[in-house]
Design a protein around this motif. Structure first.
Motif, PDB file in Angstrom:
ATOM      1  N   VAL A  66       0.910  -1.341   0.064  1.00  9.50           N
ATOM      2  CA  VAL A  66      -0.107  -0.023  -0.101  1.00  9.50           C
ATOM      3  C   VAL A  66       0.776   1.398   0.086  1.00  9.50           C
ATOM      4  O   VAL A  66       2.341   1.138   0.150  1.00  9.50           O
ATOM      5  CB  VAL A  66      -0.875   0.097   1.287  1.00  9.50           C
ATOM      6  N   VAL A  67       0.306   2.180   0.080  1.00 10.25           N
ATOM      7  CA  VAL A  67       0.870   3.604  -0.232  1.00 10.25           C
ATOM      8  C   VAL A  67       1.077   4.114   1.065  1.00 10.25           C
ATOM      9  O   VAL A  67       0.167   4.200   2.104  1.00 10.25           O
ATOM     10  CB  VAL A  67       0.075   4.716  -0.980  1.00 10.25           C
ATOM     11  N   ARG A  68       2.265   4.486   1.670  1.00  8.28           N
ATOM     12  CA  ARG A  68       2.694   5.243   2.800  1.00  8.28           C
ATOM     13  C   ARG A  68       3.096   6.482   2.474  1.00  8.28           C
ATOM     14  O   ARG A  68       3.963   6.903   1.705  1.00  8.28           O
ATOM     15  CB  ARG A  68       3.727   4.496   3.519  1.00  8.28           C
ATOM     16  N   ILE A  69       2.570   7.683   3.135  1.00  3.18           N
ATOM     17  CA  ILE A  69       3.120   9.196   2.949  1.00  3.18           C
ATOM     18  C   ILE A  69       4.540   9.250   3.422  1.00  3.18           C
ATOM     19  O   ILE A  69       4.639   9.039   4.769  1.00  3.18           O
ATOM     20  CB  ILE A  69       1.921  10.067   3.505  1.00  3.18           C
ATOM     21  N   SER A  70       5.246   9.750   2.629  1.00  4.63           N
ATOM     22  CA  SER A  70       6.555   9.892   2.995  1.00  4.63           C
ATOM     23  C   SER A  70       7.292  11.249   3.318  1.00  4.63           C
ATOM     24  O   SER A  70       8.344  11.516   3.955  1.00  4.63           O
ATOM     25  CB  SER A  70       7.676   9.294   1.981  1.00  4.63           C
ATOM     26  N   ALA A  71       6.251  12.220   3.030  1.00  5.00           N
ATOM     27  CA  ALA A  71       6.621  13.733   3.225  1.00  5.00           C
ATOM     28  C   ALA A  71       5.260  14.287   3.249  1.00  5.00           C
ATOM     29  O   ALA A  71       4.363  13.828   2.943  1.00  5.00           O
ATOM     30  CB  ALA A  71       7.301  14.095   2.190  1.00  5.00           C
ATOM     31  N   ASP A  72       5.239  15.372   4.274  1.00 10.28           N
ATOM     32  CA  ASP A  72       4.075  16.080   4.631  1.00 10.28           C
ATOM     33  C   ASP A  72       3.390  16.485   3.477  1.00 10.28           C
ATOM     34  O   ASP A  72       4.098  17.061   2.419  1.00 10.28           O
ATOM     35  CB  ASP A  72       4.382  17.323   5.530  1.00 10.28           C
ATOM     36  N   VAL A  73       2.068  16.325   3.328  1.00 13.16           N
ATOM     37  CA  VAL A  73       1.136  16.637   2.162  1.00 13.16           C
ATOM     38  C   VAL A  73       0.287  17.578   2.810  1.00 13.16           C
ATOM     39  O   VAL A  73      -0.890  17.536   3.666  1.00 13.16           O
ATOM     40  CB  VAL A  73       0.696  15.602   1.477  1.00 13.16           C
ATOM     41  N   PRO A  74       0.286  18.969   2.375  1.00 11.00           N
ATOM     42  CA  PRO A  74      -0.775  19.990   2.926  1.00 11.00           C
ATOM     43  C   PRO A  74      -2.294  19.604   2.389  1.00 11.00           C
ATOM     44  O   PRO A  74      -2.133  19.201   1.457  1.00 11.00           O
ATOM     45  CB  PRO A  74      -0.314  21.315   2.085  1.00 11.00           C
ATOM     46  N   ALA A  75      -3.134  20.209   3.059  1.00  9.66           N
ATOM     47  CA  ALA A  75      -4.521  20.107   2.778  1.00  9.66           C
ATOM     48  C   ALA A  75      -4.879  20.583   1.615  1.00  9.66           C
ATOM     49  O   ALA A  75      -4.257  21.829   1.125  1.00  9.66           O
ATOM     50  CB  ALA A  75      -5.331  20.783   3.594  1.00  9.66           C
TER      51      ALA A  75
ATOM     52  N   SER B 291       6.506  12.257  -2.414  1.00  8.41           N
ATOM     53  CA  SER B 291       5.848  12.204  -1.159  1.00  8.41           C
ATOM     54  C   SER B 291       5.180  10.979  -0.729  1.00  8.41           C
ATOM     55  O   SER B 291       4.365  10.760   0.102  1.00  8.41           O
ATOM     56  CB  SER B 291       4.882  13.282  -1.032  1.00  8.41           C
ATOM     57  N   MET B 292       5.413   9.859  -1.477  1.00  6.76           N
ATOM     58  CA  MET B 292       4.886   8.357  -1.062  1.00  6.76           C
ATOM     59  C   MET B 292       5.755   7.231  -1.490  1.00  6.76           C
ATOM     60  O   MET B 292       6.621   7.342  -2.342  1.00  6.76           O
ATOM     61  CB  MET B 292       3.582   8.304  -2.017  1.00  6.76           C
ATOM     62  N   LYS B 293       5.807   6.271  -0.788  1.00 11.65           N
ATOM     63  CA  LYS B 293       6.488   5.094  -0.687  1.00 11.65           C
ATOM     64  C   LYS B 293       5.629   3.779  -0.420  1.00 11.65           C
ATOM     65  O   LYS B 293       4.519   3.975   0.203  1.00 11.65           O
ATOM     66  CB  LYS B 293       7.415   5.111   0.294  1.00 11.65           C
TER      67      LYS B 293
ATOM     68  N   THR C  48       2.246   8.413   7.592  1.00  5.65           N
ATOM     69  CA  THR C  48       0.835   7.973   7.613  1.00  5.65           C
ATOM     70  C   THR C  48       0.491   6.844   6.642  1.00  5.65           C
ATOM     71  O   THR C  48       1.140   7.092   5.252  1.00  5.65           O
ATOM     72  CB  THR C  48      -0.032   9.273   7.317  1.00  5.65           C
ATOM     73  N   ILE C  49      -0.190   6.043   6.748  1.00  2.72           N
ATOM     74  CA  ILE C  49      -0.768   5.164   5.721  1.00  2.72           C
ATOM     75  C   ILE C  49      -1.726   5.651   5.199  1.00  2.72           C
ATOM     76  O   ILE C  49      -2.841   6.012   5.624  1.00  2.72           O
ATOM     77  CB  ILE C  49      -1.110   3.565   6.322  1.00  2.72           C
ATOM     78  N   ALA C  50      -1.775   5.670   3.744  1.00  2.37           N
ATOM     79  CA  ALA C  50      -2.713   6.372   2.996  1.00  2.37           C
ATOM     80  C   ALA C  50      -4.155   5.625   2.816  1.00  2.37           C
ATOM     81  O   ALA C  50      -4.337   4.207   2.757  1.00  2.37           O
ATOM     82  CB  ALA C  50      -2.546   6.597   1.567  1.00  2.37           C
ATOM     83  N   ILE C  51      -5.087   6.268   3.308  1.00  2.00           N
ATOM     84  CA  ILE C  51      -6.642   5.486   3.287  1.00  2.00           C
ATOM     85  C   ILE C  51      -7.567   6.300   2.195  1.00  2.00           C
ATOM     86  O   ILE C  51      -7.359   7.604   2.104  1.00  2.00           O
ATOM     87  CB  ILE C  51      -7.020   5.716   4.577  1.00  2.00           C
ATOM     88  N   GLY C  52      -8.291   5.693   1.800  1.00  2.00           N
ATOM     89  CA  GLY C  52      -9.109   6.449   0.679  1.00  2.00           C
ATOM     90  C   GLY C  52      -9.967   7.498   1.165  1.00  2.00           C
ATOM     91  O   GLY C  52     -10.132   8.471   0.410  1.00  2.00           O
ATOM     92  N   GLN C  53     -10.500   7.725   2.438  1.00  2.00           N
ATOM     93  CA  GLN C  53     -11.329   8.581   2.892  1.00  2.00           C
ATOM     94  C   GLN C  53     -10.507   9.815   3.220  1.00  2.00           C
ATOM     95  O   GLN C  53     -11.100  10.956   3.400  1.00  2.00           O
ATOM     96  CB  GLN C  53     -11.888   8.403   4.076  1.00  2.00           C
TER      97      GLN C  53
END
Length: 232
Positions: free
Chosen positions: A64-73, A81-83, A117-122
């Motif tokens: 799955v996708v893990r966020i590797s760098a901060d992503v602003p709203a 920014s993902m690994k 953070t682990i990426a979740i669809g919501q």
């Protein structure tokens, strides 16, 4: 001559019937219940099979996708920014699978996503959204106008500094522009900022604070101060 008759009284043993001491009564063969035995074996096999299935399911892992760098709203996830990361599969969790990463880049984060953070669809939407009564304001800060180590997600207060800060009565309290704002984006190492000595920061503020903050930002008279994070 008197013939002496010998009696064989001492030589004869009693001819009475022999006595049997402690004679056991015959026992019937133990009754066997093959149906119950088969059922017990079946239950054991079912239990072992169930345990095996649980172990195998726990061992099923997906990428799955893990966020590797901060992503602003309001921003999209990029390749930088993902690994990928392996997690245990859970049908109850809407993981964003690694093979879906290209589709994910077309969406925008509903809220600021912190690295790790682990990426979740919501967490994502096809259009950026702001809470009611909120707005994004971009400001360019010089060294000394922002705290060291400032990062996305920090809560800050914005003050007006400089010659115009104390015009209304000379009170420092009047220099406060925004009591509580949230850092939404920080641009570091961008080509447009090299040699300028400024740090572009986007903060989320209440709509009523936009005019005063924008005016102070245009004059380069905004300073940010970290405040304790509030919990909802």
């Amino acid at each position: 001559m008197k013939v002496q008759e010998r009696t064989g009284a001492g030589n004869h043993k009693s001819s009475g019937p022999a006595q049997h001491v402690g004679e056991r009564l015959p026992m019937s063969a133990r009754e066997r219940k093959p149906a119950l035995a088969a059922l017990a074996v079946l239950l054991i096999l079912v239990g072992a099979l169930g345990a095996t299935v649980l172990v195998l399911r726990a061992g099923e892992r997906i990428e799955v996708v893990r966020i590797s760098a901060d992503v602003p709203a309001g921003k999209a996830v990029t390749d930088d920014s993902m690994k990928p990361v392996m997690v245990a599969d859970d049908p109850g969790v809407n993981y964003v699978r690694w093979e879906q990463r290209n589709a994910l880049k077309k969406l925008q984060a509903k809220n600021t996503l912190v690295a790790g953070t682990i990426a979740i669809g919501q967490m994502f939407s096809d259009k950026a959204g702001l809470p009611d009564g909120k707005a994004f304001v971009g400001i360019a800060l010089k060294e000394g106008q922002y705290p060291a180590g400032i990062k996305v997600g920090d809560r800050v207060s914005a003050y007006r500094v400089g010659a115009d800060a104390d015009k209304s009565g000379g009170s420092n309290a009047n220099a406060l522009i925004v009591q509580d704002a949230k850092v939404n984006d920080i641009v570091k190492g961008d080509d447009s900022t090299i040699g300028s000595g400024t740090l572009p920061v986007t903060i989320m503020v209440g709509s009523s604070d936009v005019a005063a903050l924008t005016q102070a930002a245009a004059a380069g008279q905004v300073a940010l101060v970290l405040v304790p994070s509030t919990t909802s």
